[in-house]
Design a protein around this motif. Structure first.
Motif, PDB file in Angstrom:
ATOM      1  N   UNK A   1       0.826  -1.206   0.000  1.00  0.00           N
ATOM      2  CA  UNK A   1       0.000   0.000   0.000  1.00  0.00           C
ATOM      3  C   UNK A   1       0.866   1.263   0.000  1.00  0.00           C
ATOM      4  N   UNK A   2       1.931   1.249   0.771  1.00  0.00           N
ATOM      5  CA  UNK A   2       2.860   2.379   0.814  1.00  0.00           C
ATOM      6  C   UNK A   2       3.448   2.614  -0.577  1.00  0.00           C
ATOM      7  N   UNK A   3       3.866   1.542  -1.227  1.00  0.00           N
ATOM      8  CA  UNK A   3       4.457   1.661  -2.564  1.00  0.00           C
ATOM      9  C   UNK A   3       3.437   2.205  -3.560  1.00  0.00           C
ATOM     10  N   UNK A   4       2.225   1.704  -3.508  1.00  0.00           N
ATOM     11  CA  UNK A   4       1.176   2.158  -4.424  1.00  0.00           C
ATOM     12  C   UNK A   4       0.900   3.642  -4.235  1.00  0.00           C
ATOM     13  N   UNK A   5       0.726   4.048  -2.998  1.00  0.00           N
ATOM     14  CA  UNK A   5       0.394   5.432  -2.685  1.00  0.00           C
ATOM     15  C   UNK A   5       1.492   6.396  -3.132  1.00  0.00           C
ATOM     16  N   UNK A   6       2.722   5.939  -3.072  1.00  0.00           N
ATOM     17  CA  UNK A   6       3.849   6.794  -3.429  1.00  0.00           C
ATOM     18  C   UNK A   6       4.354   6.582  -4.852  1.00  0.00           C
ATOM     19  N   UNK A   7       3.597   5.815  -5.644  1.00  0.00           N
ATOM     20  CA  UNK A   7       3.952   5.619  -7.046  1.00  0.00           C
ATOM     21  C   UNK A   7       5.273   4.900  -7.253  1.00  0.00           C
ATOM     22  N   UNK A   8       5.602   4.001  -6.343  1.00  0.00           N
ATOM     23  CA  UNK A   8       6.870   3.270  -6.434  1.00  0.00           C
ATOM     24  C   UNK A   8       6.696   2.026  -7.297  1.00  0.00           C
ATOM     25  N   UNK A   9       7.632   1.781  -8.170  1.00  0.00           N
ATOM     26  CA  UNK A   9       7.622   0.587  -9.017  1.00  0.00           C
ATOM     27  C   UNK A   9       8.436  -0.493  -8.310  1.00  0.00           C
ATOM     28  N   UNK A  10       7.746  -1.294  -7.507  1.00  0.00           N
ATOM     29  CA  UNK A  10       8.447  -2.319  -6.731  1.00  0.00           C
ATOM     30  C   UNK A  10       9.073  -3.393  -7.607  1.00  0.00           C
ATOM     31  N   UNK A  11       8.397  -3.749  -8.705  1.00  0.00           N
ATOM     32  CA  UNK A  11       8.957  -4.780  -9.591  1.00  0.00           C
ATOM     33  C   UNK A  11      10.323  -4.331 -10.113  1.00  0.00           C
ATOM     34  N   UNK A  12      10.414  -3.084 -10.546  1.00  0.00           N
ATOM     35  CA  UNK A  12      11.693  -2.562 -11.038  1.00  0.00           C
ATOM     36  C   UNK A  12      12.716  -2.467  -9.916  1.00  0.00           C
ATOM     37  N   UNK A  13      12.259  -2.050  -8.736  1.00  0.00           N
ATOM     38  CA  UNK A  13      13.184  -1.945  -7.601  1.00  0.00           C
ATOM     39  C   UNK A  13      13.711  -3.314  -7.184  1.00  0.00           C
ATOM     40  N   UNK A  14      12.854  -4.315  -7.211  1.00  0.00           N
ATOM     41  CA  UNK A  14      13.288  -5.681  -6.869  1.00  0.00           C
ATOM     42  C   UNK A  14      14.329  -6.158  -7.867  1.00  0.00           C
ATOM     43  N   UNK A  15      14.074  -5.923  -9.141  1.00  0.00           N
ATOM     44  CA  UNK A  15      15.061  -6.316 -10.149  1.00  0.00           C
ATOM     45  C   UNK A  15      16.395  -5.612  -9.910  1.00  0.00           C
ATOM     46  N   UNK A  16      16.331  -4.326  -9.615  1.00  0.00           N
ATOM     47  CA  UNK A  16      17.541  -3.532  -9.435  1.00  0.00           C
ATOM     48  C   UNK A  16      18.288  -3.911  -8.150  1.00  0.00           C
ATOM     49  N   UNK A  17      17.565  -4.001  -7.031  1.00  0.00           N
ATOM     50  CA  UNK A  17      18.202  -4.219  -5.733  1.00  0.00           C
ATOM     51  C   UNK A  17      18.548  -5.678  -5.458  1.00  0.00           C
ATOM     52  N   UNK A  18      17.705  -6.589  -5.920  1.00  0.00           N
ATOM     53  CA  UNK A  18      17.909  -8.009  -5.639  1.00  0.00           C
ATOM     54  C   UNK A  18      18.505  -8.758  -6.827  1.00  0.00           C
ATOM     55  N   UNK A  19      18.739  -8.024  -7.893  1.00  0.00           N
ATOM     56  CA  UNK A  19      19.314  -8.578  -9.120  1.00  0.00           C
ATOM     57  C   UNK A  19      18.448  -9.678  -9.722  1.00  0.00           C
ATOM     58  N   UNK A  20      17.129  -9.545  -9.551  1.00  0.00           N
ATOM     59  CA  UNK A  20      16.177 -10.473 -10.151  1.00  0.00           C
ATOM     60  C   UNK A  20      15.912 -10.001 -11.574  1.00  0.00           C
ATOM     61  N   UNK A  21      15.542 -10.924 -12.409  1.00  0.00           N
ATOM     62  CA  UNK A  21      15.166 -10.579 -13.789  1.00  0.00           C
ATOM     63  C   UNK A  21      13.792 -11.160 -14.051  1.00  0.00           C
ATOM     64  N   UNK A  22      12.984 -10.382 -14.765  1.00  0.00           N
ATOM     65  CA  UNK A  22      11.642 -10.848 -15.143  1.00  0.00           C
ATOM     66  C   UNK A  22      11.763 -12.035 -16.078  1.00  0.00           C
ATOM     67  N   UNK A  23      10.849 -12.988 -15.906  1.00  0.00           N
ATOM     68  CA  UNK A  23      10.808 -14.140 -16.809  1.00  0.00           C
ATOM     69  C   UNK A  23      10.452 -13.663 -18.210  1.00  0.00           C
ATOM     70  N   UNK A  24      11.144 -14.172 -19.177  1.00  0.00           N
ATOM     71  CA  UNK A  24      10.883 -13.805 -20.563  1.00  0.00           C
ATOM     72  C   UNK A  24       9.715 -14.605 -21.141  1.00  0.00           C
ATOM     73  N   UNK A  25       9.387 -15.743 -20.538  1.00  0.00           N
ATOM     74  CA  UNK A  25       8.355 -16.621 -21.117  1.00  0.00           C
ATOM     75  C   UNK A  25       7.157 -16.623 -20.369  1.00  0.00           C
TER      76      UNK A  25
END
Length: 102
Positions: A78-102
């Motif tokens: 809820x905090x992320x939504x209210x503040x317009x934060x892109x958690x998916x992008x932040x997770x990729x950046x901070x945790x070095x995760x990559x979105x599945x291509x398939x």
């Protein structure tokens, strides 16, 4: 991935606030995070013998811990939504995760 979950938490939180006459201003969202961290800490202390069980069984204590963790997760989203934060992008950046291509 997170969009549907965030929408579900938002609907539940909005309904709850409306039903109880609460105003969810920007400060409310960060203050709720602090409150939920405190409640999770309290549940952890009980579950690990650092706090009084208050008549709760070990099973109850485990459920309390899961419930408080769910509350914290909901309020982070809820905090992320209210503040317009892109958690998916932040997770990729901070945790070095990559979105599945398939």
């Amino acid at each position: 991935m997170l969009g549907k979950l965030i929408a579900q938490f938002e609907a539940a939180s909005s309904d709850y606030a409306q039903n109880h006459g609460m105003v969810r201003d920007p400060d409310w969202f960060v203050l709720k995070l602090q409150e939920e961290i405190g409640e999770l800490t309290q549940a952890w202390n009980r579950a690990t013998g650092r706090g009084r069980k208050k008549g709760r069984s070990d099973e109850d204590l485990g459920s309390d811990l899961a419930d408080e963790t769910a509350d914290l997760l909901g309020h982070v989203l809820l905090f992320a939504r209210t503040n317009g934060l892109d958690l998916a992008a932040a997770i990729e950046r901070k945790w070095l995760f990559r979105r599945d291509e398939g």
